[in-house]
Every structure is written in C-alpha cells, then in structure tokens.
Motif scaffolding. Structure first.
Motif, PDB file in Angstrom:
ATOM      1  N   THR A   1      -1.402  91.081  29.915  1.00  0.00           N
ATOM      2  CA  THR A   1      -1.790  90.711  31.148  1.00  0.00           C
ATOM      3  C   THR A   1      -2.123  89.171  31.124  1.00  0.00           C
ATOM      4  O   THR A   1      -2.063  88.368  32.049  1.00  0.00           O
ATOM      5  N   ASP A   2      -2.882  88.735  30.187  1.00  0.00           N
ATOM      6  CA  ASP A   2      -3.086  87.190  30.109  1.00  0.00           C
ATOM      7  C   ASP A   2      -2.394  86.413  29.093  1.00  0.00           C
ATOM      8  O   ASP A   2      -1.911  87.234  27.942  1.00  0.00           O
ATOM      9  N   PRO A   3      -1.736  85.289  29.327  1.00  0.00           N
ATOM     10  CA  PRO A   3      -0.712  84.596  28.265  1.00  0.00           C
ATOM     11  C   PRO A   3      -1.412  84.382  27.045  1.00  0.00           C
ATOM     12  O   PRO A   3      -2.658  84.000  26.963  1.00  0.00           O
ATOM     13  N   MET A   4      -0.760  84.773  26.001  1.00  0.00           N
ATOM     14  CA  MET A   4      -1.167  84.567  24.677  1.00  0.00           C
ATOM     15  C   MET A   4      -1.321  83.291  24.299  1.00  0.00           C
ATOM     16  O   MET A   4      -2.417  82.823  23.427  1.00  0.00           O
ATOM     17  N   ALA A   5      -0.388  82.366  24.935  1.00  0.00           N
ATOM     18  CA  ALA A   5      -0.553  80.865  24.281  1.00  0.00           C
ATOM     19  C   ALA A   5      -1.923  80.216  24.518  1.00  0.00           C
ATOM     20  O   ALA A   5      -2.157  79.212  24.205  1.00  0.00           O
TER      21      ALA A   5
ATOM     22  N   VAL B   1      14.997  81.408  13.983  1.00  0.00           N
ATOM     23  CA  VAL B   1      15.193  81.622  15.288  1.00  0.00           C
ATOM     24  C   VAL B   1      14.420  80.780  15.960  1.00  0.00           C
ATOM     25  O   VAL B   1      14.440  80.393  17.126  1.00  0.00           O
ATOM     26  N   TYR B   2      13.204  80.158  15.122  1.00  0.00           N
ATOM     27  CA  TYR B   2      12.187  79.474  15.789  1.00  0.00           C
ATOM     28  C   TYR B   2      12.950  77.849  16.489  1.00  0.00           C
ATOM     29  O   TYR B   2      12.506  77.698  17.504  1.00  0.00           O
TER      30      TYR B   2
ATOM     31  N   SER C   1       3.710  82.962  20.443  1.00  0.00           N
ATOM     32  CA  SER C   1       2.930  83.247  21.622  1.00  0.00           C
ATOM     33  C   SER C   1       4.071  82.959  22.788  1.00  0.00           C
ATOM     34  O   SER C   1       3.867  83.824  23.660  1.00  0.00           O
ATOM     35  N   GLU C   2       4.642  81.884  22.563  1.00  0.00           N
ATOM     36  CA  GLU C   2       5.664  81.730  23.858  1.00  0.00           C
ATOM     37  C   GLU C   2       6.818  83.004  23.865  1.00  0.00           C
ATOM     38  O   GLU C   2       7.266  83.368  24.877  1.00  0.00           O
ATOM     39  N   LEU C   3       7.061  83.416  22.647  1.00  0.00           N
ATOM     40  CA  LEU C   3       7.896  84.514  22.803  1.00  0.00           C
ATOM     41  C   LEU C   3       7.236  85.693  23.301  1.00  0.00           C
ATOM     42  O   LEU C   3       8.030  86.596  23.962  1.00  0.00           O
ATOM     43  N   LEU C   4       6.195  86.014  22.935  1.00  0.00           N
ATOM     44  CA  LEU C   4       5.286  87.205  23.141  1.00  0.00           C
ATOM     45  C   LEU C   4       5.090  87.133  24.517  1.00  0.00           C
ATOM     46  O   LEU C   4       5.115  88.114  25.287  1.00  0.00           O
TER      47      LEU C   4
END
Length: 522
Positions: free
Chosen positions: A161-165, A257-258, A151-154
């Motif tokens: 529009t809204d943060p996925m996190a 990569v994480y 979610s941070e990557l996305l």
C-alpha cells in the motif's frame, strides 16, 4: 532452427567435455555432475553462511561494521568464510546455468522429462533473491544500490500500500527491524523454499545423484579456498542514503537485470523477467511432438520379479498386488506419464530371451513400437547378410554415435532407443548361433547416458554384477564396448577395427563354433 541451435551447442560442449575428461578423467568430469555440484555448493554456502551469521549484527549501523570485523580483524577464518560464501554462491549459479544448457542441448527436457525442467524454473526465482538479499545484508554501497533498485521493482507491483522506496529516502527512514526481516528471509525463509524446491525437482528421478564424486568435491572446495585466499570478498564502503553511489562492482551472476533499470522502466524489467520465465517453462512443448508409446506389461509372462522396477531410471515401473489371479503375489505396472520409452525395462526382463521358439517371444515388459521379437528378427536379418572372416554386429542406441558409416559386408548395425534395452542373452545368441563372430556395443558417453543408467546397467550386466547377467560361457574376447557419444565417431571406428583384428587373430573356439540348443521358455 531449434535442432541447429542444439547441434551447435552440443558440438561446443563436446569440445569442453573432452578437455575436462582429459584433465579430470570422465568419472570426475564436472560437466557430468552439474546438478550434484550445485547442491554441494549450496552446502558450502550454508555452512559458511551460518558462521558469518553468528558474527553478524542485524541493525542499520551494526551490519556493515560486523561484516568488516569478520573480513579484516578475523581474516584468517571469518574473512575466508565470507569469501567462501560469496564464491560458492557464484559457482552455484554457473553450474545451474550450465546444467540447463546441457539438458537443452542434449534434448533432455522434453516428453516425460518436462517435470524436472518445469520445476527447475521456479528454483531460479528462489536462488536469485537469496543471493541478492545476501548482498543487501552487507549494507555497503552495493547494498544501497540494490536496496533502491529492488524497491523500485517491487513498487511497480500492486503489492504494498505504501511505496517501499520511502524506506531508503534518508538514513532516519530505515529501521533495525528491516534488517531482522531481511536476515530471516535470507537465512530461513528462502532456504526452506529452496530445499523443498530441490526435493520436488528430483521427485520423479530414480536414484538422484545429490553428491558429486569425492575427488571432484574436494577439488571444487580447494578451488573456492584458493579464490578466498588470493582474492577475498570485500565490501564497497558503508552505505549512506544521503548520497548516490557512482562507482560499483556488480556481481553479474546475480545482478544482470539491475542495470536495465537505467534504460527502461521497472515494468519493462518485470515483463522481461516474467516473459522469459514463461518461455522457458513452456519450452518442453515447443514445438509439440508426439510421444513414443510407453512400455507395456504382459501379465502372462510377468512373475513380479521386480528387475524392471529396479532398473527404471524414472520410477515409471512399480510393483502392485496381482490382479489376474495367477499364483504370483505381485505384478509390474507402468505409469505412462513417467515412462520415457527407453526400453531399459525390457533389457532387464528375464523372459526377454531370443532363444524362445516354442511360443511367441512375448516378454513380461517391452516397448510396443520396438518389441524384443523385432529386435531378434533384426539381429537375425543383420547376421544373415554378413560375410568375411570377422563378422561383427554393432548394437547402438539412438542417442549415441552415428553408425551408418560403419556398415559393410562384414559389419551390421542394429539400433534401439537405449543400448541397455539389449538383454545380455542376445550376445550369447549372436555368438553361439554364429550370427556373427563378435559383438560391439556402443552408445552414450560413459557417466553421461541420455537415459541416465543405460551405460552403467549394461556394464554391470556384462560384468555379472546385475541381473540379467551375461553367462560365463560367453567368450569375452569377442565382445567390445565403446561409449563414445555423438561426438566421437572416430573412436567407434577405431574400436571396431581393433575388435575385427583381434577376432581374426583368435584360434578357433569350439564354444562359439557349435550351435547351443537352449531349453524353450513357455
């Protein structure tokens, strides 16, 4: 620098290849079937994944419990299927990376082969998310870590529009619909794109090998079952958004990569991912090299027989309706964008015969930079300089072993792009006209031809299984083959020494000693 890197990788891979060939035989060498093995592992992933999904519950609280039930209460089948799913996925990543490494090391990604390399890069962007969403669905500590990091990557991209996190701030913020969407992506959406991508990846390849040899297939499956039984895949505790997991077991094949997010920003990780993908995508043109001219068709000598079409490894030659008004119905047409200039088509043409003297030696199809007439001239010139009781002409390909050290008063070398460019009639010509007492054919490793079918087509022509085939009158005792590749010069020298000793021990052969007069063509 690039050549040095490729040379070093070639030497390393050749050591491993020799070991595998000794253990599995060349026909079952895994390094010769990496693409087919990848597809086979995907089939294992599909079948095992379907079984696991039947038992899977797409809900926040049901996901982890259903996976645990499969793993422990139904360990005899469900647990094995889950482990097979995990290990086949990892095996696919290994074969993909090894496949890319071998194509790079053997320089089989440039020129007209750019298409397969270029279309293979987007496949990685499908395979990795496919594996990551699979780990996500388990909804254990590792899945929680993946969810937050992903979610941070996305969120670093201007997509939502809204943060996925926000979906992972508290246990109450996550809904069952999210797991339904994730299951759809993992089971339907991404696999469909993967199937289409593999088809597109193989689009320009003639007779693509999509199934490995059965022995290798069963051996690979046995290996996966053994891993599943002795080291089953297990969950890492139920996800809990109210805490932060501190100890995790990462799958480094899918999640390398994480950990970078702990040392840099998501934008930095995206820059690394996108930048490396772009670099790999343009590698076929770095540095730029002028392509060898494509094969050309001479309609005056082409009757549309289709042998060149049948033998082309990259679908570069097709049959089209006749355009010159001759009585034949079809003609060969070369697609310059697909031709790799291997010359295999010239070796397949029935008019490419060295006996042709009353008219110019102009076959129906050939390479403009290495004509069949020049091949005959080189053969005659090579034979004229030979001396001694066991004179040998060695025909080899440019991608095979280094043959220069073989030259001496009794051995001549004639090279060409691919050994399958040599029409079998040339061997008849050499022996019947006494240009040499024996012929040695050498080239790439068996089952690993640089142009895919060069070794196989040559063997079939010599064995009378493929047109144009070697005539029965040609003494097979004076012909030797050594498919050694670039890493086995000693094997070629040994084959040459054995052939010369064998020829010296043969009684006089009238079929070789006399000059055979062939009817002129054209």
């Amino acid at each position: 620098m690039l050549k040095l890197l490729q040379s070093a990788l070639q030497r390393l891979l050749q050591v491993v290849e020799k070991l595998f060939s000794a253990v599995f035989t060349p026909a079952w060498n895994p390094l010769y079937h990496l693409g087919a093995l990848t597809i086979f592992f995907f089939w294992v992933v599909l079948v095992s994944g379907l079984y696991v999904f039947v038992m899977f519950k797409t809900s926040v609280f049901g996901a982890y419990q259903s996976v645990e039930h499969i793993t422990h209460q139904q360990w005899y089948l469900g647990g094995v299927m889950r482990s097979l799913h995990r290990y086949a996925s990892d095996a696919a990543i290994i074969t993909i990376l090894l496949h890319m490494l071998r194509e790079f090391a053997d320089n089989r990604y440039r020129g007209t082969r750019w298409f397969s390399w270029f279309t293979g890069i987007p496949l990685l962007w499908i395979v990795f998310p496919l594996g990551i969403t699979g780990y996500w669905l388990v909804w254990d500590h590792l899945a929680q870590y993946i969810a937050v990091a992903s979610s941070e990557l996305l969120d670093a991209l201007p997509i939502f529009t809204d943060p996925m996190a926000r979906n992972f701030l508290t246990p109450e913020s996550l809904s069952d619909r999210f797991f339904t969407l994730l299951a759809f992506l993992h089971l339907i959406g991404l696999p469909l794109f993967l199937v289409f991508g593999i088809w597109f990846h193989l689009l320009r390849v003639s007779r693509p090998t999509v199934n490995p040899p059965r022995g290798l297939m069963f051996g690979s499956l046995l290996m996966l079952f053994t891993l599943a039984l002795f080291k089953p895949a297990l969950s890492q505790g139920p996800a809990d958004l109210s805490i932060v997991p501190t100890a995790l077991g990462l799958d480094w094949f899918y999640m390398p990569v994480y950990p970078l997010l702990d040392y840099g920003s998501p934008k930095l990780v995206w820059t690394l991912l996108v930048g490396s993908s772009l670099f790999f995508s343009i590698m076929p043109w770095l540095p730029y090299r002028k392509r060898a001219p494509a094969a050309v068709v001479d309609l005056d000598n082409c009757n549309g027989c289709g042998r060149c079409v049948e033998d082309c490894p990259y679908n570069a030659v097709t049959l089209m309706p006749r355009s010159d008004g001759l009585s034949f119905t079809q003609e060969a047409v070369v697609n310059n964008d697909l031709c790799v200039s291997c010359g295999i088509c010239a070796g397949a043409c029935p008019t490419a015969t060295p006996y042709r003297r009353k008219s110019e030696l102009q076959p129906g199809i050939q390479l403009p930079d290495y004509t069949i007439a020049s091949l005959r001239d080189r053969t005659i010139h090579a034979g004229a300089a030979l001396q001694g009781p066991a004179r040998v002409i060695v025909y080899g390909c440019d991608t095979g072993p280094d043959l220069e050290a073989l030259r001496d008063s009794g051995v001549a070398v004639v090279r060409m792009p691919c050994v399958a460019m040599l029409p079998p009639s040339f061997i008849d010509f050499v022996l019947s006209r006494q240009h040499a007492d024996a012929v040695l054919l050498t080239g790439c490793r068996e089952h690993d031809c640089h142009f895919r079918f060069g070794v196989e087509w040559t063997e079939q022509r010599l064995n009378g299984q493929r047109d144009p085939h070697l005539r029965d009158r040609v003494p097979r005792a004076r012909i030797a083959r050594c498919w050694a590749g670039t890493g086995s010069p000693k094997a070629v020298r040994a084959s040459l020494a054995e052939l010369r000793a064998h020829v010296q021990a043969l009684p006089p052969d009238e079929s070789v000693a006399k000059i055979v007069t062939e009817p002129a063509h054209g």
